[in-house]
Design a protein around this motif. Structure first.
Motif, short mmCIF file in Angstrom:
data_model
loop_
_atom_site.label_atom_id
_atom_site.label_comp_id
_atom_site.label_asym_id
_atom_site.label_seq_id
_atom_site.Cartn_x
_atom_site.Cartn_y
_atom_site.Cartn_z
N VAL B 278 -30.64 -8.35 19.77
CA VAL B 278 -30.11 -8.48 21.12
C VAL B 278 -29.12 -9.64 21.16
CG1 VAL B 278 -30.65 -8.98 23.54
CG2 VAL B 278 -32.17 -7.51 22.19
N MET B 279 -27.93 -9.35 21.69
CA MET B 279 -26.93 -10.40 21.81
C MET B 279 -26.46 -10.48 23.26
SD MET B 279 -24.76 -9.93 18.32
CE MET B 279 -23.26 -9.59 19.13
N SER B 280 -26.20 -11.71 23.71
CA SER B 280 -25.58 -11.88 25.01
C SER B 280 -24.38 -12.80 24.86
CB SER B 280 -26.58 -12.48 26.00
OG SER B 280 -25.87 -12.88 27.15
N GLY B 281 -23.20 -12.21 24.98
CA GLY B 281 -21.98 -13.00 24.84
C GLY B 281 -21.83 -13.99 25.96
N ALA B 282 -22.24 -13.58 27.16
CA ALA B 282 -22.02 -14.43 28.33
C ALA B 282 -22.81 -15.73 28.25
CB ALA B 282 -22.39 -13.67 29.60
N VAL B 283 -24.03 -15.69 27.73
CA VAL B 283 -24.83 -16.91 27.68
C VAL B 283 -24.97 -17.45 26.26
CG1 VAL B 283 -26.09 -16.35 29.77
CG2 VAL B 283 -27.05 -15.66 27.58
N HIS B 284 -24.28 -16.81 25.32
CA HIS B 284 -24.19 -17.34 23.96
C HIS B 284 -25.52 -17.40 23.22
CE1 HIS B 284 -20.05 -18.54 23.35
NE2 HIS B 284 -20.44 -18.71 22.12
N VAL B 285 -26.22 -16.29 23.20
CA VAL B 285 -27.51 -16.23 22.51
C VAL B 285 -27.60 -14.92 21.76
CG1 VAL B 285 -30.00 -15.97 22.85
CG2 VAL B 285 -28.75 -17.62 24.19
N TYR B 286 -28.22 -14.93 20.60
CA TYR B 286 -28.61 -13.66 20.00
C TYR B 286 -29.91 -13.83 19.23
CZ TYR B 286 -26.00 -15.50 15.95
OH TYR B 286 -25.52 -16.26 14.92
N VAL B 287 -30.69 -12.76 19.19
CA VAL B 287 -32.05 -12.81 18.66
C VAL B 287 -32.34 -11.60 17.79
CG1 VAL B 287 -34.50 -12.95 19.26
CG2 VAL B 287 -32.80 -13.86 20.83
N SER B 288 -32.98 -11.85 16.66
CA SER B 288 -33.58 -10.77 15.90
C SER B 288 -34.87 -11.33 15.30
CB SER B 288 -32.65 -10.27 14.79
OG SER B 288 -32.47 -11.27 13.81
N GLN B 289 -35.68 -10.46 14.69
CA GLN B 289 -36.92 -10.96 14.08
C GLN B 289 -36.89 -10.64 12.59
OE1 GLN B 289 -40.59 -9.61 15.87
NE2 GLN B 289 -41.70 -11.40 15.10
N SER B 290 -37.17 -11.65 11.77
CA SER B 290 -37.10 -11.45 10.33
C SER B 290 -38.35 -10.73 9.84
CB SER B 290 -36.94 -12.79 9.62
OG SER B 290 -38.19 -13.46 9.58
N ASP B 291 -38.30 -10.27 8.60
CA ASP B 291 -39.46 -9.58 8.03
C ASP B 291 -40.66 -10.50 7.94
OD1 ASP B 291 -37.96 -7.30 7.77
OD2 ASP B 291 -37.28 -7.79 5.75
N ARG B 292 -40.41 -11.80 7.89
CA ARG B 292 -41.52 -12.76 7.84
C ARG B 292 -42.11 -13.00 9.21
NH1 ARG B 292 -37.93 -15.53 3.94
NH2 ARG B 292 -36.93 -16.39 5.75
N GLY B 293 -41.44 -12.50 10.27
CA GLY B 293 -41.95 -12.67 11.62
C GLY B 293 -41.27 -13.77 12.40
N GLU B 294 -40.39 -14.53 11.73
CA GLU B 294 -39.69 -15.59 12.46
C GLU B 294 -38.67 -14.97 13.40
OE1 GLU B 294 -38.03 -16.64 8.86
OE2 GLU B 294 -39.28 -18.40 8.47
N LEU B 295 -38.51 -15.58 14.58
CA LEU B 295 -37.40 -15.17 15.44
C LEU B 295 -36.17 -15.92 14.97
CD1 LEU B 295 -39.36 -15.28 18.74
CD2 LEU B 295 -38.44 -13.22 17.66
N LEU B 296 -35.12 -15.19 14.73
CA LEU B 296 -33.88 -15.78 14.23
C LEU B 296 -32.91 -15.85 15.40
CD1 LEU B 296 -32.02 -16.71 11.96
CD2 LEU B 296 -31.72 -14.31 11.31
#
Ligand code: FAD
Ligand code: ZN
Lengths: 100, 419
Positions: B278-296
């Motif tokens: 998930v990316m939001s250009g307007a608020v400058h954030v993006y998120v994914s979850q790694s195979d290890r479970g960390e949120l990146l």
């Protein structure tokens, strides 16, 4: 995080300022006389130095005035803050040495 | 591919019997020779891909990749690994789509699992303008034959249940765009796999070898000065990401590039909560979850030039505040690590790939905040450019001359967030 000394307001947090990029780029006296390549050089080409760098900052969330900063782009150490129109620190150092 | 062990289920079993102590090293570590046909400066993904495709597509194997540090220790190993091809302009769409297609075939091609996970990338719209712009973009992208669709709020909520889609949210979700073929890939695997495959075709990969000067004779390049001595070649390619201006200056070339720190961070590992990006250009954030479970989580660049790969804390504070508005569920999580890389940003947020005023010297840089997704495509067109001494039609529009002609390829918006 940078602590920047505005020449008018004193030392403030970096978040109050905006960086205006490389300093001492003179606007061409007669833009119409420039070739496309010269215009591109003025408009786009930048030194992007790794090390001591002269740049412009504006105190956006303060007095809103522009000034120059000498900063090392590797260590982020700020070695001089000087007003718009003033000569850069090294040129000034040379000039004062000559006077002495 | 002489001497290279083929990785397969059988080699895995065979080596398991030997307690995995018998694996040969994946590539040689040769001493630099005095001359090569081609020198590639920079052992990141783009440099390694260039060397690989020089060998594979053009039969040029007398090639050295010179890396000042360790392989993939630059932005290749620091980026948030998002790959996608949903760019606005035709020139970019063609280049990034070529790259995505190469990624799709890369695991078998280089016999190395690059862990491409096409889990989709979602770009959020938080206001009417966002939504109109995003809809226009999706239309343009589809006209280029690239998969792209518009989602409404309910569809976004169904895909990302943890996203705050309340109408009274600080950043309400009015809709989103989605590229289903987009996703993430394993950055280290791409560096290591390309190094191994290039080495197997005869390329010398030389680490701890910093280029300190570019040798010229008249208007021609003749080689490089390095911390391990002089190395000569009639063709030299600069592929050094954040340090592009520094290397170009060694040959007296001025570039329109500015170097900035770009930061990212990971949380402590948790059970799967988000299976897309998930990316939001307007608020400058993006998120994914790694195979290890960390949120990146990714942030924006520092607003000033810097070669200090740390970045400023205010950037992280700002992105974290916005992130928690979108994902309140993250509020109790701890951040495990933050880091930065130096990215080389062009005025039009598009790369420079092509020839330079110095004959035999080529530049591939200015990828800024979004070049990971272009790794194979960038290497593929750059190998062509260096082998033929003229650009491939895919990278012709990305020449340095565009800053003189004015034919910029403005992708600031398409870059969505930082990439
Ligand atoms: C935090 C962060 C997040 C990012 N997220 C994304 C993303 O999600 N998706 C995406 O598409 N892109 C992303 N990017 C951008 C992407 O990482 C870069 O555009 C891309 O990796 C550049 O590739 P490269 O292989 O050319 O660079 P690098 O891996 O940096 O390789 C350049 C190499 O050149 C070497 N070098 C430099 N100077 C010399 C010298 N004098 N002599 C010899 N070698 C030298 C360096 O040591 C380095 O290893 C991100 C970047 C950062 C920093
Ligand atoms: Zn002030």
């Amino acid at each position: 995080m940078l602590l920047i000394s505005c020449p008018w307001c004193g030392a403030r947090d970096e978040t109050e300022f905006s960086c205006g990029g490389e300093a001492h780029i003179a606007r061409p006296a007669d833009p119409n006389a420039l070739s496309d390549a010269e215009w591109a050089d003025y408009l786009f080409m930048r030194k992007n130095t790794r090390g001591p760098y002269l740049e412009r900052w504006v105190h956006t969330a303060g007095c809103r005035r522009w000034f120059n900063v000498a900063r090392d782009t590797v260590t982020n150490e700020i070695t001089a803050v000087y007003k718009m129109g003033a000569k850069p620190p090294r040129a000034r150092a040379k000039a004062s040495r000559r006077k002495r | 591919m002489k001497g290279m062990t083929r990785y397969s289920i059988f080699s895995l079993v065979r080596n398991a019997i030997g307690y995995h102590e018998g694996w040969p090293r994946a590539w040689r570590s040769p001493e630099p020779r005095e001359t090569y046909d081609v020198i590639v400066i920079g052992g990141g993904g783009h440099g390694l891909a260039t060397a690989y495709y020089l060998a594979k597509e053009h039969g040029i194997t007398n090639v050295a990749v010179l890396e000042k540090s360790w392989l993939g220790g630059g932005n290749t190993g620091r980026n948030t690994t998002i790959v996608r091809s949903n760019y606005l302009w035709d020139e970019s769409a063609a280049l990034y789509e070529k790259s995505l297609q190469l990624f799709e075939g890369m695991t078998p091609d280089i016999n190395f699992n690059i862990m491409l996970s096409q889990r989709g990338v979602i770009n959020l719209a938080h206001n009417l303008h966002d939504l109109r712009e995003l809809t226009r973009r999706v239309g343009a992208i589809r006209l280029n034959g690239i998969d792209s669709e518009v989602l409404n709020t309910q569809q976004v909520k169904a895909m990302v249940p943890i996203l705050n889609c309340q109408p009274d949210a600080r950043y309400p979700v009015l809709g989103a765009s989605l590229q289903r073929r987009a996703g993430v890939a394993r950055h280290d695997a791409i560096a290591w796999g390309l190094a191994r495959a290039a080495d197997a075709r005869g390329v010398d990969i030389i680490q701890n070898c910093e280029v300190t000067g570019i040798l010229r004779d008249g208007g021609r390049v003749t080689g490089v000065e390095t911390t391990r001595g002089t190395i000569r070649a009639p063709k030299v390619g600069i592929v050094v990401a954040g340090h592009t201006s520094v290397l170009a200056a060694m040959a007296g070339i001025r570039l329109p590039i500015q170097s900035h720190p770009l930061q990212a961070m990971v949380s402590e590992p948790v059970k799967p909560v988000i299976d897309t990006v998930v990316m939001s250009g307007a608020v400058h954030v993006y998120v994914s979850q790694s195979d290890r479970g960390e949120l990146l989580l990714g942030a924006g660049i520092d607003g000033f030039n810097s070669y200090a790969p740390r970045g400023s804390l205010p950037v992280i504070e700002q992105q974290m505040a916005a992130c928690l508005e979108l994902f309140p569920i993250f509020s109790r999580l701890r951040v495990m690590r933050t880091w930065g890389g130096i990215v080389d940003v062009c005025p039009d947020a598009s790369p420079i790939i092509g020839k330079t005023p110095v004959e035999g010297l080529y530049i591939n840089g200015g990828w800024g905040t979004g070049g990971f997704k272009a790794t194979p495509g960038s290497g593929w067109v750059f190998a062509h450019t260096m082998a033929q001494d003229r650009p491939h039609p895919l990278n012709e529009p990305f020449a340095l001359e565009r800053f003189t002609t004015g034919a910029l390829i403005d992708e600031h918006g398409a870059a969505a967030v930082a990439h």
